[in-house]
Design a protein around this motif. Structure first.
Motif, PDB file in Angstrom:
ATOM      1  N   PRO A  63      -3.287   0.116  -7.090  1.00 62.86           N
ATOM      2  CA  PRO A  63      -3.622  -0.691  -8.261  1.00 62.86           C
ATOM      3  C   PRO A  63      -3.625   0.114  -9.568  1.00 62.86           C
ATOM      4  O   PRO A  63      -3.230  -0.389 -10.615  1.00 62.86           O
ATOM      5  CB  PRO A  63      -5.020  -1.228  -7.945  1.00 62.86           C
ATOM      6  CG  PRO A  63      -5.086  -1.231  -6.456  1.00 62.86           C
ATOM      7  CD  PRO A  63      -4.292  -0.020  -6.033  1.00 62.86           C
ATOM      8  N   TYR A  64      -4.050   1.380  -9.481  1.00 59.63           N
ATOM      9  CA  TYR A  64      -4.054   2.240 -10.674  1.00 59.63           C
ATOM     10  C   TYR A  64      -2.637   2.374 -11.237  1.00 59.63           C
ATOM     11  O   TYR A  64      -2.406   2.173 -12.434  1.00 59.63           O
ATOM     12  CB  TYR A  64      -4.627   3.627 -10.334  1.00 59.63           C
ATOM     13  CG  TYR A  64      -4.423   4.630 -11.434  1.00 59.63           C
ATOM     14  CD1 TYR A  64      -5.253   4.646 -12.547  1.00 59.63           C
ATOM     15  CD2 TYR A  64      -3.380   5.555 -11.379  1.00 59.63           C
ATOM     16  CE1 TYR A  64      -5.048   5.559 -13.587  1.00 59.63           C
ATOM     17  CE2 TYR A  64      -3.170   6.461 -12.401  1.00 59.63           C
ATOM     18  CZ  TYR A  64      -4.008   6.455 -13.498  1.00 59.63           C
ATOM     19  OH  TYR A  64      -3.799   7.357 -14.517  1.00 59.63           O
ATOM     20  N   ALA A  66       0.007   0.436 -10.466  1.00 60.51           N
ATOM     21  CA  ALA A  66       0.557  -0.888 -10.772  1.00 60.51           C
ATOM     22  C   ALA A  66       0.160  -1.339 -12.176  1.00 60.51           C
ATOM     23  O   ALA A  66       0.977  -1.914 -12.906  1.00 60.51           O
ATOM     24  CB  ALA A  66       0.093  -1.906  -9.732  1.00 60.51           C
ATOM     25  N   GLU A  67      -1.078  -1.066 -12.568  1.00 56.31           N
ATOM     26  CA  GLU A  67      -1.538  -1.419 -13.918  1.00 56.31           C
ATOM     27  C   GLU A  67      -0.722  -0.714 -14.995  1.00 56.31           C
ATOM     28  O   GLU A  67      -0.638  -1.191 -16.120  1.00 56.31           O
ATOM     29  CB  GLU A  67      -3.011  -1.059 -14.096  1.00 56.31           C
ATOM     30  CG  GLU A  67      -3.967  -2.025 -13.476  1.00 56.31           C
ATOM     31  CD  GLU A  67      -5.409  -1.654 -13.752  1.00 56.31           C
ATOM     32  OE1 GLU A  67      -5.683  -0.799 -14.631  1.00 56.31           O
ATOM     33  OE2 GLU A  67      -6.282  -2.234 -13.087  1.00 56.31           O
ATOM     34  N   GLU A  76      -2.681   4.208  -1.356  1.00 57.32           N
ATOM     35  CA  GLU A  76      -4.045   4.713  -1.258  1.00 57.32           C
ATOM     36  C   GLU A  76      -3.992   6.140  -0.764  1.00 57.32           C
ATOM     37  O   GLU A  76      -3.024   6.565  -0.126  1.00 57.32           O
ATOM     38  CB  GLU A  76      -4.929   3.858  -0.353  1.00 57.32           C
ATOM     39  CG  GLU A  76      -4.566   3.889   1.108  1.00 57.32           C
ATOM     40  CD  GLU A  76      -5.480   3.001   1.947  1.00 57.32           C
ATOM     41  OE1 GLU A  76      -5.999   1.984   1.441  1.00 57.32           O
ATOM     42  OE2 GLU A  76      -5.666   3.332   3.122  1.00 57.32           O
TER      43      GLU A  76
END
Length: 111
Positions: A63-64, A66-67, A76
């Motif tokens: 997610p880090y 992707a943002e 992960e």
């Protein structure tokens, strides 16, 4: 200060990795704590103090990236470490830094 801390650095961008979710589990997979890195890429978590044993930190790196619209090979990062307790019942502060890029990472026993 928490008995367990971490610091995530985005080595590609050359900045602290803020907003990375971190989960602490014990050797049986039981969820003990979770936190999100602050603007400096740091967070503290875990019960005070951790009993002797094996623990795992899981960093939600997907997610880090992707943002930031950055492709990554590692959605992960999981780091397993051992907490030792001295005969007098004390243990050291545990610091587990993560140096992160989209296609590589490293960690070490911090202070």
């Amino acid at each position: 200060m928490s008995h367990l801390t971490t610091h995530v650095l985005d080595t590609t961008a050359g900045v602290p990795a803020s907003g990375v979710e971190v989960v602490l589990t014990d050797s049986g997979g039981q969820h003990l704590a979770h936190a999100t890195t602050d603007a400096d890429g740091r967070t503290g978590l875990g019960p005070e103090p951790l009993p002797a044993g094996r623990y795992t930190l899981t960093f939600a790196t997907g997610p880090y990236f992707a943002e930031r619209d950055v492709e990554t090979f590692y959605p992960e990062v999981t780091v397993t470490f051992v907490v030792a307790v001295a005969d007098d019942g004390t243990s050291r502060h545990h610091h587990v830094p993560l140096l992160l890029s989209p296609f590589a990472y490293s960690t070490y026993r911090g202070s």
